[in-house]
Design an enzyme around this catalytic site. Structure first.
Site, mmCIF file in Angstrom:
data_model
loop_
_atom_site.group_PDB
_atom_site.id
_atom_site.type_symbol
_atom_site.label_atom_id
_atom_site.label_comp_id
_atom_site.label_asym_id
_atom_site.label_seq_id
_atom_site.Cartn_x
_atom_site.Cartn_y
_atom_site.Cartn_z
ATOM 1 C CB SER A 46 62.785 42.280 8.488
ATOM 2 O OG SER A 46 63.238 43.256 7.579
ATOM 3 C CD GLU A 47 59.764 44.447 3.695
ATOM 4 O OE1 GLU A 47 59.484 44.898 5.188
ATOM 5 O OE2 GLU A 47 60.032 45.562 2.936
ATOM 6 C CG ASN A 48 64.892 40.479 4.590
ATOM 7 O OD1 ASN A 48 63.826 41.119 5.846
ATOM 8 N ND2 ASN A 48 65.647 40.102 5.319
#
Lengths: 201, 231
Positions: A46-48
């Protein structure tokens, strides 16, 4: 007959090799995380800033600082890791993520994707999608086949502002699985085998 | 060396002025500098340039100063879930630069690390590439420049009096990058400790990038979308 969102998610998983890494976009694609068989060995990114997302937490283990890119609370699997946004996008931009699954507003026969704005009507911003379409090894789009007006979202040429040009490998919808082939869409699977191309595109 | 430790947000943010550029950490509401944002709402300042991935969400976070019309220009990557911002962009009431999130974080990182600009394929063939230099490597790439700021306001879970920081889970996101890119980095922490209490190998951001630090209070740590396993 058409596929439910769960069936589309399961179909996406059939096209993902075991023991690979996958980034899930906001919206419909987040559902994929909840359908992954444990023995498939996937690493959900997840890019966060997390690798190893595992789906929803139990009521007792909810943490406000543990979320996915859709800002939903998630849990992590053994071996998961946290990192800053630059390292996270380094995984994407550096070509280390095997698949990304993105939502879509339009996909065209050249494999271009539009998914971040409808001029004058709606603006979500591109978020990480423009990075993902150039960085992930395979770009899958998961979306409803028809828009609210009943028109196909698989079009000859995108009319909305692009997220990326010629980047989509496969499209998964409630109607089937399709591959942009340059001058049209190759039909790989259909939910309803009696559907004609005229009804779908 | 004079102390970096400030009493509270009001003291730490005192010299933020009209027209200042401010980076603000957080992904959605996760890891946002709650105390510093609240302090900004009470300051008589305007024409700010704000650099933040989401500019808050649904009345919370930076939306509080957005609706006070303190923001003149904003850089962000995602507007979804922020109707106050979407409306202002549609009505052209705010100068906005939408930046792909990886380019956003890399432009900030570059500023902190002394890199002036870099080439990336992200955004090629889209409106993001308009007016930018294109160079062909293995494929066409566009030139993106470093993104600096006067101030960064960030939050960490733990920090020591030198400014060494430790972040919790996914609350880290853009904060360490912004700390490197701003002239003055102001950190609020849930737990302020003495130097030596954080193990050297556990430090996520060395204190050299931090100018001011204070102990925050009353953290809400809002959850945007609570999802739990069904019984």
């Amino acid at each position: 007959m058409s596929w439910t969102n769960e069936q589309i998610a399961d179909k996406v998983l059939e096209y993902i090799n075991d023991f690979t890494s996958v980034n899930l976009g906001i919206g419909l694609p987040t559902m994929v995380a909840e359908r992954i068989p444990e023995d498939k060995g996937l690493w959900v990114h997840s890019e966060n800033g997390v690798l190893g997302v595992k789906g929803r937490p139990t009521k007792d283990s909810v943490s406000p600082t543990l979320i996915n890119a859709g800002k939903e609370t998630v849990s992590i699997q053994k071996g998961a890791s946290f990192f800053d946004s630059s390292l996270s996008f380094g995984m994407i931009r550096g070509g280390h993520i095997d698949y990304c699954i993105l939502g879509g507003m339009e996909v065209d026969s050249e494999g271009s994707l539009a998914n971040w704005m409808i001029p004058g009507k709606k603006l979500t911003g591109m978020g990480g999608a423009m990075d993902l379409v150039h960085g992930a090894k395979q770009v899958y789009v998961m979306m409803n086949h028809f828009n609210k007006d009943g028109q196909s979202k698989l079009v000859p040429k995108c009319t909305l502002p692009l997220t990326g040009f010629g980047v989509v490998s496969l499209v998964f919808t409630d109607q089937g699985v399709f591959r942009p082939s340059g001058n049209g869409f190759e039909v790989l699977e259909l939910a309803d085998k009696s559907k004609t191309k005229e009804e779908l595109f | 060396m004079s102390s970096k430790v400030y009493k509270n947000a009001t003291e730490a943010l005192k010299d933020i002025h009209n027209g200042a550029s401010i980076m603000s950490g957080g992904f959605g509401l996760c890891g946002i500098p709650e105390n510093s944002i609240d302090a900004l709402t009470k300051m008589d300042i305007k024409d700010l340039t704000v650099i933040s991935n989401n500019i808050g969400n649904s009345g919370r976070g930076l939306v509080k100063i957005l609706i006070q019309d303190k923001i003149k220009k904003a850089y962000c990557s995602y507007v979804g879930g922020n109707p106050d911002l979407e409306t202002r962009i549609m009505n052209k009431e705010i100068d906005i630069e939408l930046v792909p999130q990886g380019t956003f974080s890399e432009r900030i990182r570059a500023a902190g690390l002394g890199i002036r600009a870099f080439y990336t394929p992200t955004g090629y063939g889209t409106v993001v590439a308009d007016g930018k230099e294109v160079k062909h490597f293995d494929r066409p790439c566009i030139l993106e420049e470093a993104l600096h700021a006067d101030f960064a306001i960030i939050k960490a879970q733990k920090g020591d009096t030198f400014g060494n920081l430790w972040f919790k889970e996914t609350a880290r996101n853009f904060s360490p990058l912004m700390a490197m890119a701003a002239k003055t980095t102001i950190v609020e922490v849930e737990q302020l400790v003495e130097v030596g209490e954080l193990a050297a190998e556990d430090i996520h951001l060395p204190g050299i990038f931090v100018q001011r630090i204070y102990q925050g209070t009353n953290y809400k740590n809002d959850i945007e979308f609570l999802k739990v396993q069904e019984d």
